[in-house]
Structures are given as structure tokens and as C-alpha cells.
Design a protein around this motif. Structure first.
Motif, PDB file in Angstrom:
ATOM      1  N   ALA A  21       0.870  -1.188   0.000  1.00 43.34           N
ATOM      2  CA  ALA A  21       0.000   0.000   0.000  1.00 43.34           C
ATOM      3  C   ALA A  21       0.902   1.232   0.000  1.00 43.34           C
ATOM      4  O   ALA A  21       1.027   1.935   1.005  1.00 43.34           O
ATOM      5  CB  ALA A  21      -0.914  -0.014   1.223  1.00 43.34           C
ATOM      6  N   PRO A  22       1.552   1.495  -1.133  1.00 46.71           N
ATOM      7  CA  PRO A  22       2.602   2.522  -1.175  1.00 46.71           C
ATOM      8  C   PRO A  22       2.133   3.921  -0.776  1.00 46.71           C
ATOM      9  O   PRO A  22       2.870   4.645  -0.105  1.00 46.71           O
ATOM     10  CB  PRO A  22       3.065   2.510  -2.635  1.00 46.71           C
ATOM     11  CG  PRO A  22       2.218   1.533  -3.363  1.00 46.71           C
ATOM     12  CD  PRO A  22       1.373   0.782  -2.395  1.00 46.71           C
ATOM     13  N   GLU A  23       0.899   4.272  -1.156  1.00 47.01           N
ATOM     14  CA  GLU A  23       0.437   5.627  -0.812  1.00 47.01           C
ATOM     15  C   GLU A  23       0.306   5.791   0.699  1.00 47.01           C
ATOM     16  O   GLU A  23       0.665   6.828   1.254  1.00 47.01           O
ATOM     17  CB  GLU A  23      -0.914   5.907  -1.476  1.00 47.01           C
ATOM     18  CG  GLU A  23      -0.817   6.093  -2.984  1.00 47.01           C
ATOM     19  CD  GLU A  23      -2.172   6.303  -3.604  1.00 47.01           C
ATOM     20  OE1 GLU A  23      -2.413   7.387  -4.152  1.00 47.01           O
ATOM     21  OE2 GLU A  23      -3.012   5.385  -3.517  1.00 47.01           O
ATOM     22  N   ILE A  24      -0.239   4.754   1.354  1.00 48.01           N
ATOM     23  CA  ILE A  24      -0.404   4.833   2.806  1.00 48.01           C
ATOM     24  C   ILE A  24       0.965   4.811   3.488  1.00 48.01           C
ATOM     25  O   ILE A  24       1.216   5.582   4.420  1.00 48.01           O
ATOM     26  CB  ILE A  24      -1.296   3.686   3.329  1.00 48.01           C
ATOM     27  CG1 ILE A  24      -2.686   3.759   2.676  1.00 48.01           C
ATOM     28  CG2 ILE A  24      -1.426   3.738   4.844  1.00 48.01           C
ATOM     29  CD1 ILE A  24      -3.630   2.637   3.059  1.00 48.01           C
ATOM     30  N   ALA A  25       1.840   3.944   2.996  1.00 49.63           N
ATOM     31  CA  ALA A  25       3.182   3.832   3.592  1.00 49.63           C
ATOM     32  C   ALA A  25       3.900   5.176   3.581  1.00 49.63           C
ATOM     33  O   ALA A  25       4.630   5.531   4.499  1.00 49.63           O
ATOM     34  CB  ALA A  25       3.999   2.783   2.845  1.00 49.63           C
ATOM     35  N   LYS A  26       3.651   5.935   2.515  1.00 50.69           N
ATOM     36  CA  LYS A  26       4.326   7.214   2.366  1.00 50.69           C
ATOM     37  C   LYS A  26       3.850   8.240   3.396  1.00 50.69           C
ATOM     38  O   LYS A  26       4.587   9.126   3.799  1.00 50.69           O
ATOM     39  CB  LYS A  26       4.016   7.729   0.956  1.00 50.69           C
ATOM     40  CG  LYS A  26       5.164   8.483   0.316  1.00 50.69           C
ATOM     41  CD  LYS A  26       4.888   8.712  -1.146  1.00 50.69           C
ATOM     42  CE  LYS A  26       5.318  10.097  -1.557  1.00 50.69           C
ATOM     43  NZ  LYS A  26       4.918  10.393  -2.928  1.00 50.69           N
ATOM     44  N   LYS A  27       2.594   8.130   3.792  1.00 52.87           N
ATOM     45  CA  LYS A  27       2.011   9.142   4.670  1.00 52.87           C
ATOM     46  C   LYS A  27       1.904   8.719   6.132  1.00 52.87           C
ATOM     47  O   LYS A  27       1.582   9.532   6.992  1.00 52.87           O
ATOM     48  CB  LYS A  27       0.606   9.507   4.167  1.00 52.87           C
ATOM     49  CG  LYS A  27       0.606  10.229   2.834  1.00 52.87           C
ATOM     50  CD  LYS A  27       1.309  11.579   2.972  1.00 52.87           C
ATOM     51  CE  LYS A  27       1.740  12.144   1.635  1.00 52.87           C
ATOM     52  NZ  LYS A  27       0.661  12.654   0.831  1.00 52.87           N
ATOM     53  N   ALA A  28       2.135   7.434   6.397  1.00 53.58           N
ATOM     54  CA  ALA A  28       1.877   6.899   7.734  1.00 53.58           C
ATOM     55  C   ALA A  28       2.705   7.580   8.815  1.00 53.58           C
ATOM     56  O   ALA A  28       3.853   7.955   8.587  1.00 53.58           O
ATOM     57  CB  ALA A  28       2.169   5.402   7.739  1.00 53.58           C
ATOM     58  N   LYS A  29       2.082   7.762   9.979  1.00 54.58           N
ATOM     59  CA  LYS A  29       2.800   8.295  11.141  1.00 54.58           C
ATOM     60  C   LYS A  29       2.412   7.466  12.366  1.00 54.58           C
ATOM     61  O   LYS A  29       1.351   6.838  12.399  1.00 54.58           O
ATOM     62  CB  LYS A  29       2.392   9.749  11.375  1.00 54.58           C
ATOM     63  CG  LYS A  29       2.862  10.686  10.272  1.00 54.58           C
ATOM     64  CD  LYS A  29       3.171  12.068  10.859  1.00 54.58           C
ATOM     65  CE  LYS A  29       3.811  12.964   9.826  1.00 54.58           C
ATOM     66  NZ  LYS A  29       2.849  13.314   8.747  1.00 54.58           N
ATOM     67  N   ALA A  30       3.276   7.515  13.364  1.00 53.94           N
ATOM     68  CA  ALA A  30       3.028   6.754  14.589  1.00 53.94           C
ATOM     69  C   ALA A  30       1.679   7.127  15.178  1.00 53.94           C
ATOM     70  O   ALA A  30       1.313   8.296  15.218  1.00 53.94           O
ATOM     71  CB  ALA A  30       4.129   7.018  15.602  1.00 53.94           C
TER      72      ALA A  30
END
Ligand SMILES: Cc1cc2nc3c(=O)[nH]c(=O)nc-3n(C[C@H](O)[C@H](O)[C@H](O)COP(=O)(O)OP(=O)(O)OC[C@H]3O[C@@H](n4cnc5c(N)ncnc54)[C@H](O)[C@@H]3O)c2cc1C
Ligand SMILES: Cc1cc2nc3c(=O)[nH]c(=O)nc-3n(C[C@H](O)[C@H](O)[C@H](O)COP(=O)(O)OP(=O)(O)OC[C@H]3O[C@@H](n4cnc5c(N)ncnc54)[C@H](O)[C@@H]3O)c2cc1C
Ligand code: SF4
Ligand code: SF4
Ligand code: FES
Lengths: 277, 466
Positions: A21-30
Motif C-alpha cells: 500500500a505505497p500511498e499509505i506507507a508514504k504518509k503513515a505516522k506513529a
């Protein structure tokens, strides 16, 4: 459609999947989570981001199989796909240098606590972690937590590993021994988070919990995730999921989590008989 | 035909109440060809048609009715589609009695022409006989991002695609359609019809990206500056449900209408456990409020097996905001109306499930300076109602996420987005329309806003250098 590129069983009933899920991986935060739907007839279920990798374009989810949706998810294997995946959702953890932080993770909540410990460590905090499970074989993410902890303590309810008792008891021990924390962070079952809140309250230590009520849309439209915090109704998916533990009405949270318990039980029985597949 | 009373409309067949409360199939069955022709025959083809003025998108009503009468169904539906890209939806859910049919001349002495039913007939005829795509202008090289796939966003997307722009619609939920998909129930607007209308718009060449929450995955500045869009339209609609803030409102068994309807419609929980999302409806249901949303929730409850369903409303019958037809349908199905009644508290059992409502009776005051009669409580008139499910349907606020994550976007006090007469927001290249601008309104007004914004965005894009 989101492809599973890795799957592992971490402990009986606890599984880890890595999803493309590249788009989510790019934006994910703790501190953030996703909502997914396994298949066309599936329910929307929230799961915390246990990890992500921008380069690889993946996110990691760790879940406990409790009902139909998590069991359906648990049956998927490498190269299978998840139909819907929405995220990242919720407000990220407020990451800054607080000083000394105690991160408490219970059960599958340890995986959810992990990115928070990591982010806080990277921001310069001293991290003392307390992780616990019912029994030694159910303890997950120990190595991961160790990597970002200055000190780590382990508890099991049955004493098969580490301290015998609950994580909250262990936390209390540390406080009695004179440990000073500028902040305590707790993720896990509602009752565990409540116990931690009760322990830190007399010490007036700021305590943050990540709440897990039932959700439907996850974007603030349904109100299913409403919780009372500081006497006010808040929507966990958009106002949270993190709140001040000393302000949360845990009794209500637990009650609302059980709203559909009879239906869930019935569905699970049918599912286990193989009649829903 | 000459023997028919010109002032009486042709009734539309409906499923009988005792049958329909046991299924989720569409209640109104639509005109047959013969019935449609008969009803169309009644239109006087006025030189100055009042009906057109009542339609928010100004469909040329006499013209399409004339074509229908001549049996030119294809031409008739194309006439409607010049102005309305979702006719099968509008024919079913427009509040026609307050819009196109309100001032129809025939209405002065009898029944107005049933314009909505004719529109529905033509749209359904077209779906059965194959849809023709309109011509598309050559590709302009401009890209527009649309946030939200409700009627506002879909209409705008279709219009801009026809003009040759590349359009990407971002939708947070797993199915596009907005309220048409997650809110309005199957028995009033079958989901297969919404899906067919969306397929039509998709065929015009637009992309719909579901599972994408703008504000979290991408912000508007990111769409414009990093993702290469030339303009953005915000059609995010209404979201957070309003609660009354009275004691006990978070007991289990108390749903917002939004939660209840999302479970039933979007998640198909009426098919539980075949579909995984549960819903629980007890024997006695109270729905708070009396708008369309309340009627939908009440009628869903009946179909889910409730024995007694009450609409609890603080004003009187005359003030109920729901469409007349829906109030009548609800009544036919056995929904009870407790008017001039206001809930003041909820009480639960030991498990935290709601069991009782305490209400107070209301009376209407003398008209105030605005001419409105406010409901005021009658002191000491409190009473208890046994109930085991409550659905709160007293309104919703605008979805706030975009406003919170877009610096410089001007927002009104009530959370709606500020736009000028061309649907422009305070940020260049960013437009908005539908419920996010007006507050909760109607499908057709959202479509009208989408249409207007499309025109405005088109002009902006064509003037822009780049
Ligand atoms: C923000 C958020 C993050 C979460 N992160 C994780 C995670 O990382 N890993 C993980 O294993 N679980 C997580 N959960 C909980 C997870 O969503 C639920 O376990 C899941 O939805 C259960 O679905 P099911 O159909 O398998 O079980 P169900 O049949 O729905 O429920 C089975 C049992 O679980 C309880 N339950 C149902 N929903 C929840 C819930 N939301 N929280 C707690 N208990 C519930 C029910 O009372 C019931 O006893 C999270 C929940 C939230 C709200
Ligand atoms: C139960 C119910 C019954 C109704 N009955 C009628 C009726 O009979 N007749 C009538 O005319 N009107 C009716 N209405 C009102 C009508 O449906 C709305 O006025 C209309 O749908 C508004 O259209 P919209 O395009 O502005 O927004 P919506 O239809 O609300 O669509 C907005 C979409 O945007 C999405 N979204 C929101 N935020 C984001 C984000 N940040 N990123 C991505 N996507 C996002 C939402 O998920 C949603 O799909 C009813 C409404 C309800 C709730
Ligand atoms: S779009 Fe609505 S208001 Fe306009 S003619 Fe059709 S039914 Fe009437
Ligand atoms: S006002 Fe009525 S009678 Fe006149 S054109 Fe319109 S629909 Fe026909
Ligand atoms: S899950 Fe619907 S409002 Fe939070």
C-alpha cells in the motif's frame, strides 16, 4: 485491491501481515490506523499501523483473531488480496522530547505501541517500556520493543515469563521504586488502559491511551466510535484515537464495545461451521 | 383519453404495505408505458411553463413531455440529460411537490403533472434499452481533482469529462455515490440504479478512486502542488451527526441515523450474517426527528423486524420537514407519530442497553417576530416510554476534515465552506458545492451546484496559461 506480501503467525491467534500500500506507507505516522474490508461482504475493521516501509511501499498490521472479520483476515495468505484499505486515519501521536516516557503495551497492543516507542525514542526521549501478555507464548514484538527501549520490563498474567501480574502492577512497582516519568503511554485492551490510568492518576503523570471502540466509517460520519472524554462526547476516529487517559470514561467504552456481542457470537458460530464461505 | 379527468393524475403502482415491510425491494414500482403516456397527455404545454422555474436545474419539462407523448423516448431522455445527469435518481427522490410540480398550472385545480414519475419512467426505459453516450470534446490536458463522489461531485465530474478534461474523483468510502449509496435506503432508491448511473458517468472517461480520504492521504495543497492537478472541487457533503447532548445518549442501542443507515445500506447489514456487519433492532424503536432521514430510518427499522416504530418530533405535523410522500408511506406501513414530544433523557439496563426514554410534551408558542411558532415544553408533562432502540435523526454538520487541513480556506461559523456566486472558494483553483456549502439540502441542489462549478472551473482552466 491490496496484496499481502508477507504473513507470519507471531503467537497462537496473533498474526502479522505486510500489505502492499505505497500511498499509505508514504504518509503513515506513529499512532495512526487503517480501516480494511477483507472481501465484498466484509465488515470495515480498524487496525493500528504496526509498521510501514516507504521504500518497499508496505504497511504492517498485527491482529488478534477474535471474530469473523479478523479470522477471515487470518485465513488470507501471501499473495492474497484485501479488497479495501483506507488510511492513514486518526491523528498521529504528538511526538516531541518530553524527557522520560514509559510506553506500556498489552497483548496485541504491543505491536501498536511499537511505532510510538520508536518515534518517541527518535525524538530524544528516554524510553522505559513495559510489555505484557497473558502467557509467555503470547508475548509479541519483544525484540522490536527492545531496540527502541532504554529499559524494558516484561509481565505475564501467569508468571511464565518476567513479572507475574499485569503490566499496570509492574508500572506501579516502578513508580513505588521511585521511577520518574514525564509521560506514560498505554496501548492495549480497554481494561488494561483503565488500570494504567488508575495507577498514574495519584502521581499526576500525564497519561495517553489509544482507544479502540467499534467503528464503521472511520471518517467522522457515523458516531459509532463516540466516547466520553472529560465529560464531552468525542469521535475516536477523527478526534483521537489518542486521549488523556485520566479523562476517559472507560466503563462506557467497554460497554459500547460489547453492543453487538450476541450477533458477533452467532456469526462466529456460523462462520466456524463453514457456512459463510 | 378524453374521458379521463384532466385534473387527476395517474397513480403509480406501489408494493402493498403489508408486503413491503417484509422486504427491502423498491416500494414504488414506476409507470408502465401506457401509464406514462396517459400522464404525459395531461400536460398543457404552457407557453410560460411554471414547472421549469421550480426545477433547480431548469429541465425543459414541456419539451421532454412532448417528446414522450410522441413516443420519442430516446429523444425525451436526452432532453432531460442536457440538464440532469442522474435522472433515475432525481425522478425517485427529488422533492417534486416543492419544486417542479409545485407551481404546475394543473395543480391550481387538481393534481399537478407527475413530472418526477415521467422522468423516472424515461430513465428506467433508457437503462433497459441501452444508454447512448454524448459526444466528448478533445482532451485539453487539464486535470481536475474531485473530492467526494456524491451527486455534486459526480455531476461535476461528468460535465468536465465531456468538456475534455481529465477528472479523478477521490472517495473515502469503499463505494462511490455519497448519500445515494450509504444513506437513502434500497427500497426508495435501489443501489443497482445508483451504480448504473455511476457507470454511465465513468464511461465518460472519469476515474473514481475509492478508499481515499483527502485531508489524510493527500491534502488540497498536495493535490495542487505535488500531484499535478490544475483545479480541485470539494463535494464532501454532510458528515458528523448531531446529538442532543441529553443524559444516557451514549447507551448501546442508540444510533445516529447515519450509523444506522450506513450499516443497513452501505454495509448491507439487513443481510447479516451473510454480510458481516451486524445491526441490532429491538421490538420498540423511537426515531428522533421527522425529516427524510428520520422516515428512512423508521421504515428500515420496520423491515428489520421492529414491532412498533415511533417518530418522536418536537413540533407538529405541519412542520415535519420530510417529503409528504415519504410521511404517507411511513404511515401506511404503520409508523406511529408522537408529535409535540421531546426526549429529555435515556435510561438503560444493567448491560448498558437503552430501555426507556423520558419525554416531555410540547406546545407551539404564539408566532414570534419571524412568524414561526416555536415549540415550548409544558412544565410537568414528563412521561416515560418503553423502548429498546433509538435512532437520532436531528441533523448533521458539514464534514470538517478538509477545512481543518487546508490553510487559507474560508469557512463559515457553522463549518460550511464559503464560496462566491461562481462556486469559487477563498483559494485560487479550489471550488466547492453541495451540502458542504449549503448545509444539508437535496440531491438536485447538490447536482445544480456541481453543474455550476463545472462551468466555472472550465472557464478558469481555459483561461489559465500553463
Ligand atoms: C483505532 C483502532 C485500532 C485497532 N487496532 C488493532 C490492532 O492493531 N490489532 C488488533 O488485533 N485489533 C485492533 N483493533 C480492534 C479490532 O478492530 C477488532 O478486534 C476487530 O474489529 C474485531 O472484528 P471481528 O469481526 O474479528 O470481531 P467481532 O466479532 O466484531 O468482535 C469479537 C469480539 O471483539 C470485541 N470487539 C469488537 N470490536 C472491537 C474493537 N474495535 N475493539 C476491541 N474489541 C472489539 C467484541 O466485543 C467481541 O467480544 C483496533 C480497534 C480500533 C478502534
Ligand atoms: C438518509 C437521507 C435521505 C435523504 N433523502 C433525500 C431525498 O429523498 N431527496 C433529496 O433530494 N435529498 C435527500 N437527502 C439529501 C441528499 O442526499 C444530499 O443533499 C445530497 O446527497 C448532497 O450531495 P453532496 O454531493 O453534496 O454530498 P454527499 O452525497 O454527502 O457525498 C459526499 C461524499 O464525499 C465523501 N467525502 C467526504 N469527505 C471526504 C474526504 N475528505 N475525502 C474523500 N471523500 C470524502 C463522502 O464519503 C461522500 O461519499 C437525503 C439525505 C440522507 C442522509
Ligand atoms: S430534476 Fe427534480 S425538480 Fe427537476 S424536473 Fe426532475 S424531478 Fe423535477
Ligand atoms: S406547468 Fe404543468 S402543465 Fe404547464 S408545461 Fe409544466 S408540467 Fe405542463
Ligand atoms: S467510526 Fe464513524 S464516526 Fe468514527
Amino acid at each position: 485491491m491490496y496484496k499481502i506480501i508477507e504473513k507470519r503467525e507471531l503467537a497462537p491467534g496473533i498474526k502479522l501481515i505486510k500489505v502492499l500500500a505505497p500511498e499509505i506507507a508514504k504518509k503513515a505516522k506513529a499512532g495512526q490506523f487503517v480501516i480494511l474490508r477483507v472481501d465484498k461482504t466484509g465488515e470495515r475493521i480498524p487496525l493500528t499501523l504496526a509498521d510501514w516501509d516507504q521504500k518497499e511501499g508496505t504497511i504492517t498490521l498485527v491482529f488478534l483473531e477474535v471474530g469473523v472479520s479478523t479470522k477471515k483476515l487470518g485465513r488470507l495468505n501471501k499473495d492474497d488480496v484485501i479488497l479495501n484499505l483506507l488510511g492513514p486515519l486518526g491523528n498521529p501521536t504528538e511526538v516531541k522530547d518530553y524527557g522520560s516516557v514509559c510506553v506500556v503495551g498489552g497483548g496485541v497492543g504491543i505491536a501498536a505501541a511499537y511505532p510510538i516507542a520508536r518515534a518517541l525514542k527518535e525524538a530524544g526521549n528516554k524510553i522505559v517500556s513495559i510489555i505484557g501478555a497473558r502467557s509467555a507464548n503470547l508475548l509479541i514484538f519483544e525484540d522490536e520493543m527492545k531496540e527502541y527501549s532504554d529499559e524494558i520490563y516484561i509481565s505475564t498474567d501467569d508468571g511464565t515469563k518476567g513479572y507475574k501480574g499485569f503490566v499496570s502492577d509492574l508500572l506501579k512497582d516502578l513508580l513505588v521504586k521511585g521511577y520518574k516519568f514525564d509521560m506514560v503511554y498505554a496501548v492495549g485492551p480497554a481494561l488494561m488502559m483503565r488500570a494504567v490510568a488508575d495507577v498514574t492518576r495519584p502521581y499526576k503523570i500525564k497519561t495517553i491511551v489509544s482507544l479502540n471502540p467499534i467503528m464503521v466509517d472511520g471518517m467522522g460520519m457515523c458516531g459509532a466510535c463516540r466516547v466520553i472524554v472529560g465529560g464531552k462526547t468525542r469521535f475516536t476516529c477523527v478526534d483521537g484515537p489518542e486521549f488523556d487517559a485520566h479523562e476517559v470514561d472507560f466503563t462506557e467504552l467497554v460497554r459500547r464495545q460489547r453492543a453487538f456481542i450476541e450477533e458477533e457470537k452467532k456469526a462466529l458460530e456460523i462462520f466456524e461451521r463453514g457456512e459463510l464461505l | 383519453m378524453s374521458k379521463r379527468d384532466r385534473f387527476k393524475s395517474v397513480p403509480m403502482p406501489k408494493q402493498p404495505p403489508h408486503e413491503r415491510i417484509r422486504n427491502f425491494n423498491e416500494v414504488a414500482l414506476g409507470y408502465t408505458e401506457e401509464q406514462a403516456l396517459m400522464e404525459a397527455e395531461r400536460c398543457l404545454q404552457c407557453a410560460e411553463p411554471q414547472c421549469v422555474k421550480g426545477c433547480p436545474v431548469e429541465i425543459d419539462i414541456p419539451a421532454f413531455i412532448k417528446l414522450l407523448r410522441e413516443g420519442k423516448f430516446r429523444e425525451a431522455i436526452m432532453k432531460i440529460k442536457e440538464k440532469n445527469s442522474l435522472p433515475a435518481v432525481c425522478g425517485r427522490v427529488c422533492p417534486q411537490e416543492d419544486q417542479c410540480q409545485k407551481d404546475c398550472v394543473l395543480g391550481k385545480k387538481g393534481d399537478p403533472v407527475q413530472i418526477g414519475r415521467l422522468e423516472r419512467f424515461l430513465a428506467d426505459w433508457e437503462r433497459e434499452h441501452g444508454v447512448e453516450l454524448p459526444e466528448k470534446k478533445p482532451y485539453t490536458g487539464k486535470r481536475v481533482a474531485v473530492i467526494g463522489s456524491g451527486p455534486a461531485g459526480l455531476t461535476l465530474a461528468g460535465d468536465l469529462a465531456k468538456l475534455g478534461h481529465e477528472v479523478v474523483v477521490f472517495e473515502a468510502l469503499h463505494e462511490p455515490g455519497g448519500v445515494l449509496m450509504y444513506g437513502i435506503p434500497e427500497f426508495r432508491l435501489p443501489k443497482s440504479i445508483v451504480q448504473a448511473e455511476i457507470e454511465y458517468i465513468k464511461k465518460l472517461g472519469i476515474t473514481i478512486k475509492t478508499d481515499t480520504l483527502i485531508g489524510r492521504l493527500y491534502t488540497i495543497p498536495e493535490l495542487l502542488n505535488e500531484e499535478g492537478f490544475d483545479a480541485v472541487f470539494i463535494g464532501t457533503g454532510a458528515g458528523p451527526p448531531i446529538f442532543m447532548g441529553i443524559p444516557g445518549e451514549n447507551l448501546s442501542g442508540i444510533y445516529s441515523a447515519n450509523e444506522f443507515l450506513i450499516r443497513v445500506n452501505l454495509m448491507r447489514s439487513y443481510l447479516f450474517p451473510k454480510w458481516d456487519t451486524p445491526i441490532k433492532v429491538g421490538d420498540k424503536v423511537a426515531v428522533i426527528g421527522a425529516g427524510n432521514v428520520a422516515m428512512d430510518a423508521a421504515r428500515c427499522s420496520l423491515r428489520l423486524g421492529a414491532k412498533e416504530v415511533h417518530i418522536v418530533y418536537r413540533r407538529s405535523r405541519a412542520e415535519m420537514p420530510a417529503r409528504k410522500e415519504e410521511i404517507e408511506n411511513a404511515e401506511e406501513e404503520g409508523v406511529l407519530f408522537d408529535i409535540l414530544t421531546l426526549p429529555v433523557a435515556y435510561y438503560g439496563d444493567e448491560k448498558g442497553w437503552v430501555r426507556k426514554i423520558e419525554c416531555i410534551k410540547m406546545q407551539l408558542s404564539e408566532p414570534d417576530e419571524t412568524g414561526r411558532r416555536r415549540p415550548v415544553p409544558i412544565p410537568g408533562s414528563n412521561f416515560m416510554m418503553d423502548i429498546d432502540t433509538v435512532i437520532v435523526a436531528i441533523g448533521r454538520r458539514p464534514n470538517p476534515l478538509i477545512q481543518q487541513t487546508t490553510p487559507g480556506l474560508k469557512v463559515n461559523e457553522d463549518g460550511t465552506i464559503v464560496v462566491d456566486e461562481n462556486m469559487r472558494t477563498s483559494i485560487e483553483g479550489v471550488y466547492a458545492g453541495g451540502d458542504i456549502v449549503t448545509g444539508e439540502a437535496t440531491v438536485i441542489s447538490a447536482m445544480g451546484a456541481g453543474r455550476k462549478a463545472a462551468k466555472s472551473i472550465h472557464e478558469y482552466l481555459m483561461k489559465r496559461k500553463k
